[in-house]
Design an enzyme around this catalytic site. Structure first.
Site, short mmCIF file in Angstrom:
data_model
loop_
_atom_site.label_atom_id
_atom_site.label_comp_id
_atom_site.label_asym_id
_atom_site.label_seq_id
_atom_site.Cartn_x
_atom_site.Cartn_y
_atom_site.Cartn_z
N ASP A 104 0.77 -0.97 -0.04
CA ASP A 104 -0.10 -0.04 -0.15
C ASP A 104 0.94 1.21 -0.21
O ASP A 104 1.98 1.01 0.40
CB ASP A 104 -0.89 -0.15 1.22
CG ASP A 104 -2.13 0.88 1.20
OD1 ASP A 104 -2.40 1.41 -0.04
OD2 ASP A 104 -2.54 1.04 2.12
N ASN A 121 -10.96 -2.88 -5.16
CA ASN A 121 -10.39 -1.99 -6.09
C ASN A 121 -11.10 -1.55 -7.21
O ASN A 121 -10.89 -0.40 -7.94
CB ASN A 121 -8.68 -2.32 -6.34
CG ASN A 121 -8.11 -2.14 -5.17
OD1 ASN A 121 -6.89 -2.91 -4.98
ND2 ASN A 121 -8.21 -1.04 -4.11
C1 IPE Z 1 -5.47 -2.81 -0.29
O1 IPE Z 1 -5.12 -1.39 -0.42
C2 IPE Z 1 -5.33 -3.49 -1.20
C3 IPE Z 1 -4.09 -3.61 -2.07
C4 IPE Z 1 -2.94 -3.31 -1.70
C5 IPE Z 1 -4.04 -4.43 -3.41
P1 IPE Z 1 -6.07 -0.49 -0.45
O2 IPE Z 1 -5.30 0.97 -0.70
O3 IPE Z 1 -7.04 -0.72 -1.46
O4 IPE Z 1 -6.80 -0.44 0.87
P2 IPE Z 1 -7.74 0.70 1.70
O5 IPE Z 1 -8.85 1.10 0.70
O6 IPE Z 1 -6.87 1.74 2.19
O7 IPE Z 1 -8.20 -0.17 2.87
C1 IPE Z 2 -1.74 0.53 -3.37
O1 IPE Z 2 -1.21 1.68 -3.57
C2 IPE Z 2 -2.00 -0.39 -4.83
C3 IPE Z 2 -3.37 -0.74 -5.04
C4 IPE Z 2 -4.24 -0.60 -4.13
C5 IPE Z 2 -3.58 -1.28 -6.24
P1 IPE Z 2 -2.72 2.70 -3.56
O2 IPE Z 2 -2.90 2.88 -4.97
O3 IPE Z 2 -3.84 2.11 -2.68
O4 IPE Z 2 -1.88 3.89 -2.71
P2 IPE Z 2 -2.38 4.92 -1.84
O5 IPE Z 2 -2.98 3.97 -0.50
O6 IPE Z 2 -3.60 5.68 -2.38
O7 IPE Z 2 -1.41 5.61 -1.46
MG MG Z 3 -4.12 2.27 -0.65
#
Ligand code: IPE
Ligand code: IPE
Ligand code: MG
Length: 268
Positions: free
Chosen positions: A35, A83
């Site tokens: 993340d 997602n």
């Molecule tokens: C969790 O990250 C999913 C992945 C790393 C693929 P998200 O960024 O989607 O999670 P939330 O929304 O902060 O819980």
């Molecule tokens: C994790 O990074 C990757 C996926 C969930 C696909 P994020 O896209 O959630 O990045 P933040 O949490 O917005 O910084």
């Molecule tokens: Mg995220």
């Protein structure tokens, strides 16, 4: 092993960290909620996709490092069921990136003898990505030094629902009875049935939630939460996570192990 204070480990070089690792007590199965890609990009005034691109380099480095260290199974959360709620442009770019990753990594995975697998509902991904997934899964089927599992369109609750459906189908066909249903049977119906028990779950970016990842499997995993954003999580951060894991006394409900309990918690 002597007392390890994770906060002081940061003063050591990456190579010194490696020498401190106890290879006899490695987690067999490590999973990562990768993340913070968006925040990494935002802090540099870059588009979110630049963070995802940089995050892919972390994937490459962490996979190679786990393989070198001798981790048996590494599971990466790449795209959750939730997602799909992101803007279509971001989803489209993420899918392109995934396809590019698969194309560029196949040779490297074969070279490193790493088996590639996906969990989740990959059938929901665009066809070209799915075709590449199938190609890489097939090509690496007999690799046996490490299993790299990528969770795509994955949800922990969805996984449990899929398992319940499959158990009920087998019940209707008579191959499962109510008396057969226990924890080990449920394990066999999960996507992760081929993997060892989850030992260590890492989440980057300072969030402290599970986000619907491996809900059943996380039961007794050790958690390593770090503020480091995924694109900055490389070999060094992996070693810190593994060393942190090795400071834990995994009691599984039992009373403390005398040796470990005394050293941990004692100020160094
Ligand atoms: C969790 O990250 C999913 C992945 C790393 C693929 P998200 O960024 O989607 O999670 P939330 O929304 O902060 O819980
Ligand atoms: C994790 O990074 C990757 C996926 C969930 C696909 P994020 O896209 O959630 O990045 P933040 O949490 O917005 O910084
Ligand atoms: Mg995220």
């Amino acid at each position: 092993m002597s007392t390890l204070d994770i906060t002081v480990l940061d003063q050591y070089s990456t190579e010194e960290l490696l020498t401190r690792l106890d290879h006899g007590r490695l987690p067999r199965h490590v999973a990562v909620i990768m993340d913070g890609n968006g925040r990494w990009a935002k802090s540099r005034y870059m588009p979110r996709i630049a963070g995802h691109y940089e995050g892919m380099k972390s994937v490459r480095e962490v996979v190679t490092a786990c393989r070198e260290i001798g981790i048996q199974a590494l599971t990466l959360y790449a795209f959750s069921q939730e997602n799909w709620k992101r803007p279509p442009e971001e989803i489209g770019l993420l899918m392109k990136l995934m396809e590019g990753y698969l194309k560029s990594e196949l040779d490297l995975l074969l070279e490193q003898d790493i088996r590639f697998m996906t969990i989740g509902r990959p059938e929901l991904l665009p066809k070209p990505v799915l075709q590449w997934i199938e190609k890489v899964e097939t090509a690496t089927r007999d690799c046996n030094k490490m299993i790299l599992t990528v969770a795509v369109s994955y949800g922990g609750r969805g996984e449990i629902v899929d398992a319940m459906r499959a158990i009920l189908e087998d019940y209707q066909q008579g191959s499962v009875t109510i008396q057969d249903i226990d924890e080990s049977l449920v394990d066999r119906y999960l996507y992760t049935t081929a993997l060892p028990d989850l030992d260590l779950l890492i989440r980057t970016s300072g969030e402290a939630r599970i986000s619907n990842f491996l809900l059943w499997q996380v039961a007794y995993a050790e958690l390593h939460l770090t503020k480091t954003l995924w694109p900055d999580f490389r070999r060094r951060e992996l070693l810190l996570a593994l060393l942190d894991y090795q400071t834990r006394d995994r009691r599984f409900g039992r009373t403390p192990q005398p040796g470990l309990a005394q050293t941990i918690g004692k100020p160094s």
